[in-house]
Enzyme design. Structure first.
Site, PDB file in Angstrom:
ATOM      1  N   ASP A  29       0.857  -1.196   0.000  1.00 54.65           N
ATOM      2  CA  ASP A  29       0.000   0.000   0.000  1.00 54.65           C
ATOM      3  C   ASP A  29       0.889   1.241   0.000  1.00 54.65           C
ATOM      4  OD1 ASP A  29      -3.225   0.538   1.003  1.00 54.65           O
ATOM      5  OD2 ASP A  29      -1.809   2.211   1.023  1.00 54.65           O
ATOM      6  N   ASN A  84     -12.751  -3.152   2.731  1.00 51.69           N
ATOM      7  CA  ASN A  84     -13.642  -2.009   2.896  1.00 51.69           C
ATOM      8  C   ASN A  84     -14.694  -2.032   1.797  1.00 51.69           C
ATOM      9  OD1 ASN A  84     -12.125  -0.990   5.075  1.00 51.69           O
ATOM     10  ND2 ASN A  84     -10.694   0.016   3.676  1.00 51.69           N
ATOM     11  N   VAL A  93     -11.081   2.727  -3.593  1.00 49.71           N
ATOM     12  CA  VAL A  93     -10.816   2.137  -4.910  1.00 49.71           C
ATOM     13  C   VAL A  93     -11.844   1.021  -5.148  1.00 49.71           C
ATOM     14  CG1 VAL A  93      -9.139   0.947  -6.357  1.00 49.71           C
ATOM     15  CG2 VAL A  93      -8.360   2.677  -4.719  1.00 49.71           C
ATOM     16  N   HIS A  97     -10.621  -5.587  -3.096  1.00 50.72           N
ATOM     17  CA  HIS A  97      -9.256  -5.814  -2.610  1.00 50.72           C
ATOM     18  C   HIS A  97      -9.270  -6.048  -1.117  1.00 50.72           C
ATOM     19  CE1 HIS A  97     -10.043  -1.496  -2.320  1.00 50.72           C
ATOM     20  NE2 HIS A  97      -9.258  -1.500  -1.245  1.00 50.72           N
ATOM     21  N   HIS A  99      -6.949  -5.726   2.441  1.00 49.85           N
ATOM     22  CA  HIS A  99      -5.775  -5.164   3.117  1.00 49.85           C
ATOM     23  C   HIS A  99      -5.207  -6.234   4.040  1.00 49.85           C
ATOM     24  CE1 HIS A  99      -6.734  -0.797   2.252  1.00 49.85           C
ATOM     25  NE2 HIS A  99      -7.912  -1.355   2.017  1.00 49.85           N
TER      26      HIS A  99
HETATM   27  P1  AMP Z   1      -9.735   1.298   0.198  1.00 52.98           P
HETATM   28  O1  AMP Z   1      -9.998   2.481   1.079  1.00 52.98           O
HETATM   29  O2  AMP Z   1     -10.056  -0.010   0.875  1.00 52.98           O
HETATM   30  O3  AMP Z   1     -10.406   1.429  -1.148  1.00 52.98           O
HETATM   31  O4  AMP Z   1      -8.173   1.252  -0.004  1.00 52.98           O
HETATM   32  C1  AMP Z   1      -7.504   1.737  -1.117  1.00 52.98           C
HETATM   33  C2  AMP Z   1      -6.044   1.696  -0.772  1.00 52.98           C
HETATM   34  O5  AMP Z   1      -5.293   1.832  -1.960  1.00 52.98           O
HETATM   35  C3  AMP Z   1      -5.593   2.800   0.188  1.00 52.98           C
HETATM   36  O6  AMP Z   1      -5.063   2.210   1.368  1.00 52.98           O
HETATM   37  C4  AMP Z   1      -4.508   3.543  -0.615  1.00 52.98           C
HETATM   38  O7  AMP Z   1      -3.436   3.960   0.178  1.00 52.98           O
HETATM   39  C5  AMP Z   1      -4.107   2.489  -1.638  1.00 52.98           C
HETATM   40  N1  AMP Z   1      -3.552   2.998  -2.881  1.00 52.98           N
HETATM   41  C6  AMP Z   1      -4.059   3.959  -3.682  1.00 52.98           C
HETATM   42  N2  AMP Z   1      -3.295   4.132  -4.770  1.00 52.98           N
HETATM   43  C7  AMP Z   1      -2.260   3.256  -4.660  1.00 52.98           C
HETATM   44  C8  AMP Z   1      -1.133   2.954  -5.462  1.00 52.98           C
HETATM   45  N3  AMP Z   1      -0.886   3.586  -6.623  1.00 52.98           N
HETATM   46  N4  AMP Z   1      -0.278   1.986  -5.038  1.00 52.98           N
HETATM   47  C9  AMP Z   1      -0.496   1.350  -3.877  1.00 52.98           C
HETATM   48  N5  AMP Z   1      -1.561   1.584  -3.078  1.00 52.98           N
HETATM   49  C10 AMP Z   1      -2.431   2.534  -3.454  1.00 52.98           C
END
Ligand code: AMP
Length: 110
Positions: A29, A84, A93, A97, A99
């Site tokens: 992340d 999430n 996003v 996915h 975490h």
């Molecule tokens: P969520 O809130 O569950 O949708 O988590 C999305 C995650 O993607 C967040 O923890 C961000 O820090 C992570 N994220 C966003 N862009 C990138 C990226 N380019 N590379 C790695 N992680 C990312």
């Protein structure tokens, strides 16, 4: 719609990839919330609603999580897996996915 994770899968933008097979990719992340913070992502571009046809894919995700946790040395001490979902879940996003968090004793869930 394609998300940033699709761009990582397609190598259009860089990421620190720690695991990949034909169905799943995992990378660090960009904004880590724990010493180990990995995003484990099915390559199939899917939103949150898991369909009957996705059952095996989710199994692949959890197999990958077990391997990554062992590789990164956090399996024995323990870790947390979080998905999430939508606004109240804090999702940013919209490509499903998971975490994988570890490397320290984690705090309360919310
Ligand atoms: P969520 O809130 O569950 O949708 O988590 C999305 C995650 O993607 C967040 O923890 C961000 O820090 C992570 N994220 C966003 N862009 C990138 C990226 N380019 N590379 C790695 N992680 C990312």
């Amino acid at each position: 719609m394609a998300t940033i994770f699709t761009k990582i899968i397609n190598r259009e933008i860089p990421a620190a990839i720690v695991f990949e097979n034909d169905k799943v990719i995992a990378f660090k992340d960009i904004n880590p919330q724990a010493p180990v913070h990995i995003l484990v992502v099915p390559k199939k571009e899917t939103v949150n609603d898991i369909k009957e046809e996705d059952k095996e894919l989710i199994g692949e995700v959890y197999l990958a999580i077990g391997k990554i946790a062992a590789d990164l040395g956090i399996a024995e001490e323990g870790y947390r897996v979080i998905a999430n979902c939508n606004e109240y879940g804090g999702q940013e996003v919209f490509h499903i996915h998971f975490h994988l968090l570890g490397g320290k004793k984690l705090g309360p869930l919310v």
